[in-house]
Design a protein around this motif. Structure first.
Motif, PDB file in Angstrom:
ATOM      1  N   LEU A  72      23.353  35.268  41.313  1.00  0.00           N
ATOM      2  CA  LEU A  72      23.582  36.705  41.187  1.00  0.00           C
ATOM      3  C   LEU A  72      22.395  37.511  41.692  1.00  0.00           C
ATOM      4  CD1 LEU A  72      25.668  38.794  40.086  1.00  0.00           C
ATOM      5  CD2 LEU A  72      24.326  38.817  37.979  1.00  0.00           C
ATOM      6  N   LEU A  73      21.177  37.045  41.406  1.00  0.00           N
ATOM      7  CA  LEU A  73      19.975  37.791  41.774  1.00  0.00           C
ATOM      8  C   LEU A  73      19.094  37.039  42.756  1.00  0.00           C
ATOM      9  CD1 LEU A  73      18.898  39.244  38.290  1.00  0.00           C
ATOM     10  CD2 LEU A  73      20.220  40.370  40.090  1.00  0.00           C
ATOM     11  N   GLY A 112      23.546  38.154  45.663  1.00  0.00           N
ATOM     12  CA  GLY A 112      24.892  38.045  45.104  1.00  0.00           C
ATOM     13  C   GLY A 112      25.365  39.282  44.369  1.00  0.00           C
ATOM     14  N   LEU A 113      24.450  40.020  43.790  1.00  0.00           N
ATOM     15  CA  LEU A 113      24.818  41.226  43.053  1.00  0.00           C
ATOM     16  C   LEU A 113      25.458  42.272  43.954  1.00  0.00           C
ATOM     17  CD1 LEU A 113      24.531  42.888  40.350  1.00  0.00           C
ATOM     18  CD2 LEU A 113      22.360  43.712  41.277  1.00  0.00           C
ATOM     19  N   LEU A 114      24.984  42.345  45.220  1.00  0.00           N
ATOM     20  CA  LEU A 114      25.429  43.410  46.111  1.00  0.00           C
ATOM     21  C   LEU A 114      26.327  42.921  47.250  1.00  0.00           C
ATOM     22  CD1 LEU A 114      22.065  45.407  46.420  1.00  0.00           C
ATOM     23  CD2 LEU A 114      23.956  45.790  44.825  1.00  0.00           C
ATOM     24  N   ALA A 115      26.317  41.626  47.530  1.00  0.00           N
ATOM     25  CA  ALA A 115      27.059  41.096  48.688  1.00  0.00           C
ATOM     26  C   ALA A 115      28.524  41.519  48.727  1.00  0.00           C
ATOM     27  CB  ALA A 115      26.937  39.570  48.721  1.00  0.00           C
ATOM     28  N   ASN A 147      26.618  41.660  33.036  1.00  0.00           N
ATOM     29  CA  ASN A 147      26.026  40.647  33.909  1.00  0.00           C
ATOM     30  C   ASN A 147      24.506  40.763  33.926  1.00  0.00           C
ATOM     31  OD1 ASN A 147      28.454  39.499  34.611  1.00  0.00           O
ATOM     32  ND2 ASN A 147      28.660  40.608  36.541  1.00  0.00           N
ATOM     33  N   MET A 148      24.015  41.995  33.954  1.00  0.00           N
ATOM     34  CA  MET A 148      22.578  42.212  34.002  1.00  0.00           C
ATOM     35  C   MET A 148      21.910  41.697  32.724  1.00  0.00           C
ATOM     36  SD  MET A 148      20.517  45.733  34.883  1.00  0.00           S
ATOM     37  CE  MET A 148      20.926  46.602  33.371  1.00  0.00           C
ATOM     38  N   ILE A 149      22.490  42.032  31.576  1.00  0.00           N
ATOM     39  CA  ILE A 149      21.899  41.620  30.300  1.00  0.00           C
ATOM     40  C   ILE A 149      22.058  40.119  30.091  1.00  0.00           C
ATOM     41  CG2 ILE A 149      22.099  41.843  27.794  1.00  0.00           C
ATOM     42  CD1 ILE A 149      22.745  44.800  28.214  1.00  0.00           C
TER      43      ILE A 149
END
Length: 347
Positions: free
Chosen positions: A169-170, A203-206, A287-289
């Motif tokens: 993801l990051l 992955g977060l923005l793709a 997802n962030m937390i």
């Protein structure tokens, strides 16, 4: 004193304090009671009765006042004892509770734990993006961390760890560690920025880019302001280096010490994409937390456990090329704390 007191900290997300509930949270080693008066105004006072030191949040509301659960002394929002059922009803001179300036702004409750006469709400960090955000494009989150707040600042101000700690993801494909990110300072902040090309994108923005598997120009910028507030701008664009044309996430990481070894961690996340989707809003925040809890938190907590009560600099840390920003933030904060302590001693 190990904390800066004459400054604003986030005490709670505004929605955490609702209705007639009595909300308690320890801030800077002090138990604080927060509640809303009947007109909705939030107020804060020490969560301790001056008689036998019972936590006031265990008591009950009587209009805009709070009644102690132990001997029924009653206190108004200014901390004054207005009622005693004992003897002839005389109120002891010491029957008062310390109150704290509290300001509701940006969907958060900001508290001043120092000298109340010096509380100036213009010193609350300026975050214009949060003045009136679209409700479906902003999310609020909270975590309790078993670590000193400055260790968390180190983690966010030195994002080279993302290359090694985070999953798909990051993941930044090892692009951050080789960099010597430029650091800028002004009177109130420290700013650090990374720029790189990644293929495929993070992955977060793709999935939000025109070509989710193609190369993208990416950046992340972190701005620290005292005592421990960080504003992140994360973006990616394809076909140019004009980041304003890309997808951008603005993330606020706002810390408040609970004790020397525990921290309240508040997140606010805003974006310029899928702004009408409440479902995406909640998924992004979760997802962030979840990612932070699974990947960052265990390492930071392990660092704290290994350090124990040792002071950071006493351990003579080795410094890397990515360390100037967190080091500058640490030193600037320590200077402010030292100045405050000297002023207290001189008073």
């Amino acid at each position: 004193m190990k904390f800066l007191h004459n400054t604003w900290y986030v005490a709670a997300i505004a929605t955490e304090v609702d209705g007639r509930a009595l909300f308690s949270r320890k801030l800077l080693n002090t138990s604080v009671l927060i509640y809303r008066k009947e007109d909705g105004t939030a107020v804060a006072m020490q969560d301790r009765c001056p008689h036998r030191f019972a936590p006031l949040h265990l008591g009950k509301r009587v209009g805009d006042e709070v009644q102690c659960p132990y001997h029924a002394l009653r206190f108004n929002a200014d901390g004054e004892c207005t009622h005693s059922p004992h003897g002839d009803g005389t109120v002891p001179a010491r029957a008062c509770v310390r109150t704290f300036p509290l300001v509701e702004r940006y969907g958060l409750l900001w508290i001043w734990m120092g000298d109340a006469s010096r509380a100036d709400d213009t010193r609350i960090p300026s975050y214009p993006l949060l003045d009136a955000p679209l409700p479906t494009a902003v999310g609020y989150g909270y975590m309790h961390m078993g670590a000193n707040y400055e260790l968390i600042v180190d983690n966010v101000m030195d994002l080279s760890h993302v290359d090694h700690v985070h999953g798909p993801l990051l993941n930044t494909a090892g692009k951050l560690s080789p960099q010597k990110p430029p650091v800028k300072e002004d009177e109130t902040s420290v700013l650090v920025r990374w720029e790189w090309q990644q293929h495929p994108p993070i992955g977060l923005l793709a999935p939000l880019l025109p070509d989710p598997t193609g190369p993208a120009e990416q950046f992340v910028q972190v701005q620290w302001t005292a005592p421990c507030n960080m504003f992140l701008t994360v973006g990616a664009v394809q076909g140019s280096r004009d980041y304003d044309r890309g997808v951008i996430s603005w993330d606020f990481h706002l810390l408040t010490p609970e004790t020397e070894r525990t921290t309240h961690y508040y997140f606010v996340s805003l974006r310029n994409f899928m702004t009408q989707s409440e479902e995406f809003n909640q998924m992004k925040l979760k997802n962030m937390i979840d990612t932070f809890k699974a990947e960052d938190e265990p390492l930071i907590a392990a660092v704290q456990a290994e350090m124990g009560t040792a002071e950071f600099w006493s351990l003579k840390p080795a410094l890397l090329s990515s360390d100037p920003a967190p080091v500058k933030a640490r030193r600037r904060l320590q200077k402010l704390i030292d100045e405050e302590n000297l002023a207290v001693k001189a008073a």
